[in-house]
Design a protein around this motif. Structure first.
Motif, PDB file in Angstrom:
ATOM      1  N   ILE A  75      52.901 -56.646 -37.085  1.00 51.91           N
ATOM      2  CA  ILE A  75      54.437 -55.436 -36.688  1.00 51.91           C
ATOM      3  C   ILE A  75      53.566 -54.636 -38.151  1.00 51.91           C
ATOM      4  CG2 ILE A  75      56.420 -57.152 -37.173  1.00 51.91           C
ATOM      5  CD1 ILE A  75      56.219 -57.237 -40.522  1.00 51.91           C
ATOM      6  N   ARG A  76      52.149 -54.430 -38.050  1.00 52.59           N
ATOM      7  CA  ARG A  76      51.264 -53.500 -38.794  1.00 52.59           C
ATOM      8  C   ARG A  76      51.711 -52.355 -37.718  1.00 52.59           C
ATOM      9  NH1 ARG A  76      46.483 -55.241 -37.097  1.00 52.59           N
ATOM     10  NH2 ARG A  76      46.475 -53.183 -35.703  1.00 52.59           N
ATOM     11  N   GLY A  77      51.816 -52.151 -36.629  1.00 49.51           N
ATOM     12  CA  GLY A  77      52.330 -50.851 -36.093  1.00 49.51           C
ATOM     13  C   GLY A  77      53.290 -49.905 -36.301  1.00 49.51           C
ATOM     14  N   LEU A  78      54.375 -50.553 -36.495  1.00 44.76           N
ATOM     15  CA  LEU A  78      56.145 -50.593 -37.503  1.00 44.76           C
ATOM     16  C   LEU A  78      55.491 -50.476 -38.875  1.00 44.76           C
ATOM     17  CD1 LEU A  78      59.307 -52.518 -36.650  1.00 44.76           C
ATOM     18  CD2 LEU A  78      58.628 -52.165 -39.092  1.00 44.76           C
ATOM     19  N   LYS A 115      47.724 -52.603 -29.922  1.00 42.85           N
ATOM     20  CA  LYS A 115      48.669 -52.763 -30.655  1.00 42.85           C
ATOM     21  C   LYS A 115      48.567 -54.966 -30.896  1.00 42.85           C
ATOM     22  CE  LYS A 115      50.858 -54.121 -25.802  1.00 42.85           C
ATOM     23  NZ  LYS A 115      51.813 -53.620 -25.067  1.00 42.85           N
ATOM     24  N   GLY A 116      49.359 -55.283 -31.872  1.00 45.59           N
ATOM     25  CA  GLY A 116      49.118 -56.685 -32.044  1.00 45.59           C
ATOM     26  C   GLY A 116      47.655 -57.330 -32.770  1.00 45.59           C
ATOM     27  N   MET A 117      47.082 -57.003 -32.672  1.00 44.17           N
ATOM     28  CA  MET A 117      45.393 -57.211 -32.490  1.00 44.17           C
ATOM     29  C   MET A 117      45.142 -57.227 -33.967  1.00 44.17           C
ATOM     30  SD  MET A 117      43.326 -55.499 -29.282  1.00 44.17           S
ATOM     31  CE  MET A 117      42.175 -56.631 -29.454  1.00 44.17           C
ATOM     32  N   PRO A 118      44.549 -58.472 -34.412  1.00 39.43           N
ATOM     33  CA  PRO A 118      43.748 -58.471 -35.992  1.00 39.43           C
ATOM     34  C   PRO A 118      42.677 -57.415 -36.256  1.00 39.43           C
ATOM     35  CG  PRO A 118      44.167 -60.874 -35.156  1.00 39.43           C
ATOM     36  CD  PRO A 118      44.391 -59.612 -33.525  1.00 39.43           C
ATOM     37  N   GLY A 134      52.841 -49.567 -27.586  1.00 37.71           N
ATOM     38  CA  GLY A 134      51.753 -49.357 -27.773  1.00 37.71           C
ATOM     39  C   GLY A 134      51.815 -48.501 -28.199  1.00 37.71           C
ATOM     40  N   ARG A 135      50.777 -48.056 -29.126  1.00 35.54           N
ATOM     41  CA  ARG A 135      50.159 -47.210 -29.450  1.00 35.54           C
ATOM     42  C   ARG A 135      49.604 -45.986 -28.438  1.00 35.54           C
ATOM     43  NH1 ARG A 135      50.839 -51.018 -32.642  1.00 35.54           N
ATOM     44  NH2 ARG A 135      49.825 -51.207 -34.723  1.00 35.54           N
ATOM     45  N   ARG A 136      48.796 -46.360 -27.211  1.00 36.23           N
ATOM     46  CA  ARG A 136      48.287 -45.409 -26.264  1.00 36.23           C
ATOM     47  C   ARG A 136      49.432 -44.831 -25.128  1.00 36.23           C
ATOM     48  NH1 ARG A 136      43.896 -45.147 -23.125  1.00 36.23           N
ATOM     49  NH2 ARG A 136      43.843 -45.074 -20.201  1.00 36.23           N
ATOM     50  N   THR A 137      50.110 -46.115 -25.123  1.00 34.22           N
ATOM     51  CA  THR A 137      51.582 -45.448 -24.537  1.00 34.22           C
ATOM     52  C   THR A 137      52.128 -44.434 -25.160  1.00 34.22           C
ATOM     53  OG1 THR A 137      51.309 -48.550 -22.987  1.00 34.22           O
ATOM     54  CG2 THR A 137      53.227 -46.704 -23.019  1.00 34.22           C
ATOM     55  N   ILE A 140      47.385 -44.098 -37.986  1.00 36.10           N
ATOM     56  CA  ILE A 140      47.282 -45.449 -37.464  1.00 36.10           C
ATOM     57  C   ILE A 140      46.516 -46.680 -37.002  1.00 36.10           C
ATOM     58  CG2 ILE A 140      48.138 -47.374 -36.175  1.00 36.10           C
ATOM     59  CD1 ILE A 140      51.099 -45.692 -36.580  1.00 36.10           C
ATOM     60  N   LEU A 141      45.653 -45.626 -35.867  1.00 35.44           N
ATOM     61  CA  LEU A 141      44.375 -46.146 -35.346  1.00 35.44           C
ATOM     62  C   LEU A 141      43.211 -45.746 -36.173  1.00 35.44           C
ATOM     63  CD1 LEU A 141      44.938 -44.192 -32.333  1.00 35.44           C
ATOM     64  CD2 LEU A 141      44.907 -46.533 -32.088  1.00 35.44           C
ATOM     65  N   CYS A 142      42.996 -44.782 -37.177  1.00 36.58           N
ATOM     66  CA  CYS A 142      41.598 -44.383 -37.636  1.00 36.58           C
ATOM     67  C   CYS A 142      42.074 -45.681 -39.527  1.00 36.58           C
ATOM     68  CB  CYS A 142      42.292 -43.301 -38.901  1.00 36.58           C
ATOM     69  SG  CYS A 142      41.634 -41.722 -37.658  1.00 36.58           S
TER      70      CYS A 142
END
Length: 711
Positions: A131-134, A685-688, A560-563, A617-619
């Motif tokens: 849930i890091r992206g959320l 997305k979803g990756m540690p 996901g972020r890229r999509t 988020i990406l950074c």
């Protein structure tokens, strides 16, 4: 993985962005009245400076925010941010002249700079991967909510006979006090920062609070492993089973996890996993392609996920271990020097530290234990090695190199076949059934291993916390590691493109832009003046942003972020082109106002779904722990410099090329941004966080090999 504690912490931290949004909207509205009081109508430079002064302050503080957060911690910097917000709002409430107002705006910028830089970093370091992206979209949501509340306040004040701009700006002190209380009494320190300083007991307690469970041994090991900067990562492929007689002795590799118990046996294979296949293609066959091999490598993780079932919830739920750090074990469960001092009478550990402290670990963190198939298996779920996103943490001993290798394992689909399932080994307390699974593995030097203790440990090589490494802090040379350098290109590039898509400049001057577009015609029947009408439209615009951000929060960890970026940026381009056409074609004033306002609203709503939150988020995801603060400071510095350029030049651009010309330039930048995202930005997305870092290391190596081949 429970995330209730992490959600509450993220919501509290995101209040800092609410204050930023509040300030952005307030200055956008109050600048109209500030110009009148100080007679700035003929001085656009001073007007731009009043708005840009907070950006200058944010830029100044960003230059040192990263190193300071690495030295002092994330939480103290957020506390300082809240104090600066409060102090600046009081000074703006007083502001007898332009010079005091400029000083107050500078203080405000210092608070904004700390919050905008560190809140995404803090949330990324405390949130579960799933849930890091959320949670990292929350700052965008709270920022837009702050803008909405502020525009409502400015609109209400604009209806009075004598709108008070000082009161508009001074109201910020109320939410600032709330934020100060939350940062001081509720927010914990980042567990990753605590681990980097050797404060393992504190880190464990914070993790237990954030995850809502007592067993955090696996994640603690992960955080320590994340202290390294990936230099020698390689992708390997295994078939894994629980039986020592499943594979021949020559091809066996023993893998160990974070829970004490039976070892698992691995057999190296080639060409079995999608990650390994993409890795080989990226380093050999596809070097002429334009798409970065790193993008394809990340994409391979999301293409083949395990089917729902027992193997989806845990790759191998009874993963064995040679390490005595299980969450429910009575010995050394705190992973720090205090517990070792209490239980130091055994022979399993060697310590060269005399102080009863958890701050400067010099004693072994994890020690090798005797392992055999006769050892009792732990209870299901005990000492789990799962680290999120279908990844699992393990180690193997390399006899040839004399070191431990750390492995991040990712299952490729379900079991390798029904013919391979069955009774592989009879385990004490088990039902005798096992599974053979196919995995991809990211293999690298373990951050825990210390060669100097090799001959001091009679049972086997010792594993210690690398306090001497972490004590050195980030090094500028680390920035030139291939993986870090590659990540910086992605982070800096997307920040530049985000700012030159023009969003912050448009937001700061939304009332004036909409006034030029003729929004007064839309609300003339209500008896509203053009100024009040523009504030009302701004309020509605920011209100419409909120459900769009809520949708983005839901999709951030699904699509996901890229999509999201590839989907929303084309909508930005279309809305900007409509604005350009509307400004070039003579239309009825009412139609022109409707088209302009609708296009701006669509632009804003799509921006906050993708290009708004995702760069930050990406950074906050793609840099190693040791240099994360420094790298994010570089990206944030880029952000603020570009923000100053856009904001300070917008009044001049509006006067010279008009609204259509400005939006035309932004459309060109958005086209460039879409190409950049397609070619360079991977899906995380979803990756540690630690796994993301290793992928960047592998991808950068592939790019280097490609360049060497082509040259």
């Amino acid at each position: 993985m429970s995330g209730a504690g992490a959600v509450l912490v993220a919501v509290a931290a995101a209040i800092g962005n609410l204050l930023q949004g509040w300030d952005n909207a307030t200055i956008a509205g109050s600048i109209l009245y500030i110009k009148r009081e100080f007679n700035l109508q003929s001085e656009p430079t001073i007007e731009g400076l009043i708005v840009a002064m907070s950006l200058i302050g944010a830029t100044v503080v960003t230059t040192c925010s990263g190193p300071l957060s690495d030295f002092l911690g994330r939480r103290p910097m957020l506390i300082i941010s809240s104090v600066l917000y409060f102090a600046s709002s009081l000074v703006m409430l007083w502001s007898p002249n332009v010079y005091i107002l400029l000083f107050a705006r500078l203080l405000d910028g210092l608070g904004i700079g700390l919050a905008v830089t560190l809140v995404p970093l803090y949330i990324s370091e405390t949130a579960p991967p799933e849930i890091r992206g959320l949670l990292n979209t929350l700052p965008q949501f709270t920022g837009s909510a702050g803008m909405f509340f502020s525009y409502c306040m400015v609109f209400a004040m604009s209806l009075t006979k004598a709108p008070n701009w000082r009161l508009m700006l001074g109201v910020l002190s109320i939410p600032s006090l709330i934020y100060f209380a939350l940062t001081l009494f509720f927010l914990p320190e980042s567990p990753r920062w605590l681990v980097s300083k050797g404060r393992m007991l504190e880190a464990k307690k914070v993790l237990q609070r954030l995850r809502g469970r007592q067993d955090v041994a696996g994640e603690m090991a992960l955080l320590v492993e994340g202290l390294g900067v990936g230099r020698d990562t390689a992708i390997e492929e295994y078939i894994i089973g629980p039986a020592v007689n499943e594979f021949s002795e020559a091809e066996q590799i023993k893998l160990y996890g974070t829970a004490e118990g039976v070892s698992w046996i691995a057999k190296p294979v080639t060409g079995q996993s999608s990650i390994g296949l993409v890795s080989r293609k990226g380093s050999m066959a596809n070097q002429s392609g334009l798409v970065d091999p790193l993008v394809k490598l990340f994409g391979s993780v999301h293409e083949k996920l395990p089917e729902t079932g027992s193997m989806r919830s845990a790759l191998f739920p009874h993963f064995g271990s040679m390490f005595s750090v299980g969450g429910n074990q009575p010995r050394n469960e705190d992973w720090d020097e205090e517990s070792i001092a209490r239980d130091g009478e055994g022979d399993d550990y060697v310590s060269d530290a005399n102080e009863d402290s958890d701050d400067n670990l010099q004693s072994p963190l994890i020690s090798r234990q005797a392992t055999s198939v006769d050892r009792d298996m732990p209870a299901p779920g005990q000492g789990s090695s799962m680290i999120g996103g279908g990844w699992q943490l393990a180690w193997k001993w390399s006899e040839t190199e004399g070191v431990f290798k750390r492995i991040y394992l990712h299952q490729e689909g379900g079991p390798t076949g029904s013919s391979r399932r069955g009774s592989l080994i009879s385990l004490p307390g088990g039902d005798g059934d096992g599974e053979i699974v196919q995995v991809a593995a990211l293999v690298s030097q373990s951050a825990l291993y210390n060669k100097e203790l090799m001959h001091q440990q009679p049972v086997g090589p010792a594993m210690i916390h690398p306090s001497q490494t972490s004590a050195k802090g980030p090094s500028w040379s680390d920035l030139f590691e291939p993986g870090v350098k590659h990540a910086l290109i992605v982070g800096v590039g997307i920040q530049i493109l985000q700012q030159f898509s023009g969003i912050n400049g448009v937001l700061y001057y939304t009332p004036q832009i909409l006034e030029q577009a003729g929004v007064g015609y839309l609300l003339s029947n209500l008896g509203l003046g053009s100024t009040s009408a523009s504030f009302l439209i701004s309020s509605v615009t920011t209100l419409l942003m909120l459900p769009c951000i809520a949708v983005a929060m839901r999709l951030m960890d699904i699509s996901g972020r890229r999509t999201l970026l590839l989907t929303t940026i084309p909508v930005l381009i279309v809305s900007l082109l409509i604005l350009v056409i509307g400004s070039l074609v003579e239309l009825d004033s009412t139609i022109n106002a409707f088209i302009s306002t609708s296009s701006v609203i669509v632009y804003f709503c799509c921006f906050v779904m993708g290009f708004g939150p995702i760069p930050n988020i990406l950074c906050s995801e793609i840099f190693p722990t040791r240099v994360r603060g420094l790298c994010i400071a570089i990206c944030a510095l880029t952000f603020w410099i570009c923000d100053i350029i856009v904001t300070y030049t917008l009044p001049v651009m509006l006067n010279s090329v008009g609204l259509g010309g400005v939006f035309g330039m932004y459309a060109v930048v958005c086209i460039i941004a879409w190409v950049f995202v397609f070619l360079k930005v991977p899906e995380t997305k979803g990756m540690p966080l630690e796994v993301i870092i290793e992928f960047f290391s592998v991808g950068a190596k592939q790019a280097q090999v490609a360049n060497n081949i082509n040259t």
